[in-house]
Design a protein around this motif. Structure first.
Motif, PDB file in Angstrom:
ATOM      1  N   ASN A  13       2.549  32.558  35.731  1.00  0.00           N
ATOM      2  CA  ASN A  13       2.355  32.133  34.369  1.00  0.00           C
ATOM      3  C   ASN A  13       1.437  31.305  33.931  1.00  0.00           C
ATOM      4  O   ASN A  13       1.337  31.027  32.837  1.00  0.00           O
ATOM      5  CB  ASN A  13       3.856  32.035  33.569  1.00  0.00           C
ATOM      6  CG  ASN A  13       4.348  30.736  34.132  1.00  0.00           C
ATOM      7  OD1 ASN A  13       3.799  29.887  35.407  1.00  0.00           O
ATOM      8  ND2 ASN A  13       5.606  30.247  33.680  1.00  0.00           N
ATOM      9  N   MET A  14       0.813  30.465  34.780  1.00  0.00           N
ATOM     10  CA  MET A  14      -0.150  29.443  34.367  1.00  0.00           C
ATOM     11  C   MET A  14      -1.568  30.251  34.013  1.00  0.00           C
ATOM     12  O   MET A  14      -2.297  30.925  34.584  1.00  0.00           O
ATOM     13  CB  MET A  14      -0.400  28.398  35.782  1.00  0.00           C
ATOM     14  CG  MET A  14      -1.334  27.670  35.362  1.00  0.00           C
ATOM     15  SD  MET A  14      -1.787  26.421  36.845  1.00  0.00           S
ATOM     16  CE  MET A  14      -0.293  25.241  36.731  1.00  0.00           C
ATOM     17  N   ALA A  15      -2.053  29.820  32.712  1.00  0.00           N
ATOM     18  CA  ALA A  15      -3.278  30.238  32.338  1.00  0.00           C
ATOM     19  C   ALA A  15      -4.253  29.926  33.070  1.00  0.00           C
ATOM     20  O   ALA A  15      -4.611  28.958  33.387  1.00  0.00           O
ATOM     21  CB  ALA A  15      -3.269  29.906  30.797  1.00  0.00           C
ATOM     22  N   PRO A  16      -5.441  30.830  32.937  1.00  0.00           N
ATOM     23  CA  PRO A  16      -6.685  30.576  34.033  1.00  0.00           C
ATOM     24  C   PRO A  16      -7.222  29.207  33.388  1.00  0.00           C
ATOM     25  O   PRO A  16      -7.754  28.656  34.370  1.00  0.00           O
ATOM     26  CB  PRO A  16      -7.420  31.813  33.558  1.00  0.00           C
ATOM     27  CG  PRO A  16      -6.577  32.699  33.258  1.00  0.00           C
ATOM     28  CD  PRO A  16      -5.241  32.310  32.657  1.00  0.00           C
ATOM     29  N   GLN A  17      -7.297  28.842  32.257  1.00  0.00           N
ATOM     30  CA  GLN A  17      -7.955  27.551  31.679  1.00  0.00           C
ATOM     31  C   GLN A  17      -7.048  26.370  32.414  1.00  0.00           C
ATOM     32  O   GLN A  17      -7.584  25.354  33.029  1.00  0.00           O
ATOM     33  CB  GLN A  17      -7.845  27.547  30.162  1.00  0.00           C
ATOM     34  CG  GLN A  17      -8.508  28.507  29.541  1.00  0.00           C
ATOM     35  CD  GLN A  17      -7.641  29.758  29.340  1.00  0.00           C
ATOM     36  OE1 GLN A  17      -6.824  30.108  30.071  1.00  0.00           O
ATOM     37  NE2 GLN A  17      -7.846  30.379  27.948  1.00  0.00           N
ATOM     38  N   GLN A  18      -5.701  26.609  32.666  1.00  0.00           N
ATOM     39  CA  GLN A  18      -5.090  25.549  32.948  1.00  0.00           C
ATOM     40  C   GLN A  18      -5.251  25.187  34.498  1.00  0.00           C
ATOM     41  O   GLN A  18      -5.259  24.423  35.152  1.00  0.00           O
ATOM     42  CB  GLN A  18      -3.345  25.727  32.850  1.00  0.00           C
ATOM     43  CG  GLN A  18      -2.996  25.619  31.430  1.00  0.00           C
ATOM     44  CD  GLN A  18      -1.685  26.189  31.080  1.00  0.00           C
ATOM     45  OE1 GLN A  18      -1.110  27.258  31.591  1.00  0.00           O
ATOM     46  NE2 GLN A  18      -0.448  25.182  30.934  1.00  0.00           N
ATOM     47  N   THR A  36     -12.725  29.853  35.834  1.00  0.00           N
ATOM     48  CA  THR A  36     -13.431  29.927  34.327  1.00  0.00           C
ATOM     49  C   THR A  36     -14.035  31.184  34.243  1.00  0.00           C
ATOM     50  O   THR A  36     -14.066  31.996  33.125  1.00  0.00           O
ATOM     51  CB  THR A  36     -14.181  28.589  34.109  1.00  0.00           C
ATOM     52  OG1 THR A  36     -13.134  27.461  34.240  1.00  0.00           O
ATOM     53  CG2 THR A  36     -14.711  28.781  32.669  1.00  0.00           C
ATOM     54  N   GLY A  39     -11.916  34.455  36.077  1.00  0.00           N
ATOM     55  CA  GLY A  39     -10.506  34.775  35.690  1.00  0.00           C
ATOM     56  C   GLY A  39      -9.925  34.856  37.159  1.00  0.00           C
ATOM     57  O   GLY A  39     -10.293  34.232  38.143  1.00  0.00           O
ATOM     58  N   ARG A 103      -2.072  35.092  43.032  1.00  0.00           N
ATOM     59  CA  ARG A 103      -3.434  34.265  42.691  1.00  0.00           C
ATOM     60  C   ARG A 103      -3.264  33.096  43.498  1.00  0.00           C
ATOM     61  O   ARG A 103      -4.820  32.694  43.593  1.00  0.00           O
ATOM     62  CB  ARG A 103      -2.642  33.594  41.115  1.00  0.00           C
ATOM     63  CG  ARG A 103      -2.556  34.525  40.315  1.00  0.00           C
ATOM     64  CD  ARG A 103      -1.687  34.197  39.147  1.00  0.00           C
ATOM     65  NE  ARG A 103      -2.547  34.337  37.965  1.00  0.00           N
ATOM     66  CZ  ARG A 103      -2.210  33.441  36.933  1.00  0.00           C
ATOM     67  NH1 ARG A 103      -1.585  32.213  36.745  1.00  0.00           N
ATOM     68  NH2 ARG A 103      -3.124  33.359  35.897  1.00  0.00           N
TER      69      ARG A 103
END
Length: 172
Positions: A13-18, A36, A39, A103
């Motif tokens: 659930n961690m966003a790619p930006q995070q 970044t 993805g 991931r």
């Protein structure tokens, strides 16, 4: 468990930006840049290079360059099972499409191959020039090598500008 090559266990659930920010915080600018720009891809896909897994790990190109043994080693080192590895190295497209990485495995695969592309970028620029670059620029040159494979050598104006420390020309 987390593959040894992974910088950290990436929550789904961690966003790619995070994820990219955490990688930067961990001193992994190449991986942060790749996340970044690419993805966090977990399903196999095909492009002009061939079959890819993770963030642009092109199985076909790596088999041609390093041989199937090295690719097997990379996939297993990233935490894939023998069965997943056999499927990805096989010829059954439907079965290949059914393999999904976590991931964390995708990030581990990127980490395992970073050195290959860093070496290629360093060799193209020259050791002295590459070593003098700040970490963020080393990451960019490594990512360009990762993204273009052997093609980085065709970026003559970019390589010349970097060698001559002409930052604005390199950006152009």
């Amino acid at each position: 468990g987390v593959p040894e090559a992974a910088a950290f266990d990436v929550p789904e659930n961690m966003a790619p930006q995070q994820v990219a920010q955490k990688l930067l915080d961990l001193g992994k600018p190449f991986q942060a840049l790749a996340v970044t720009l690419e993805g966090l891809e977990t399903k196999p896909y095909r492009d002009g290079c061939g079959l890819n897994v993770g963030m642009g790990y092109c199985i076909d190109a790596r088999v041609r360059e390093y041989g199937p043994g090295r690719v097997r080693q990379d996939l297993l080192g990233a935490g894939l099972t023998d069965s997943q590895t056999d499927t990805l190295l096989g010829n059954d497209r439907k079965a290949q499409n059914g393999v999904e990485l976590t991931r964390t495995q995708a990030l581990a695969l990127l980490s395992l191959t970073e050195g290959d592309y860093r070496t290629r970028a360093r060799d193209l620029l020259g050791q002295r020039v590459f070593d003098a670059l700040p970490d963020n620029r080393k990451a960019v040159m490594t990512w360009l090598s990762y993204n273009t494979g052997e093609g980085l050598g065709r970026f003559n104006r970019l390589l010349t500008a970097v060698r001559q420390d002409r930052t604005s020309d390199a950006v152009q």
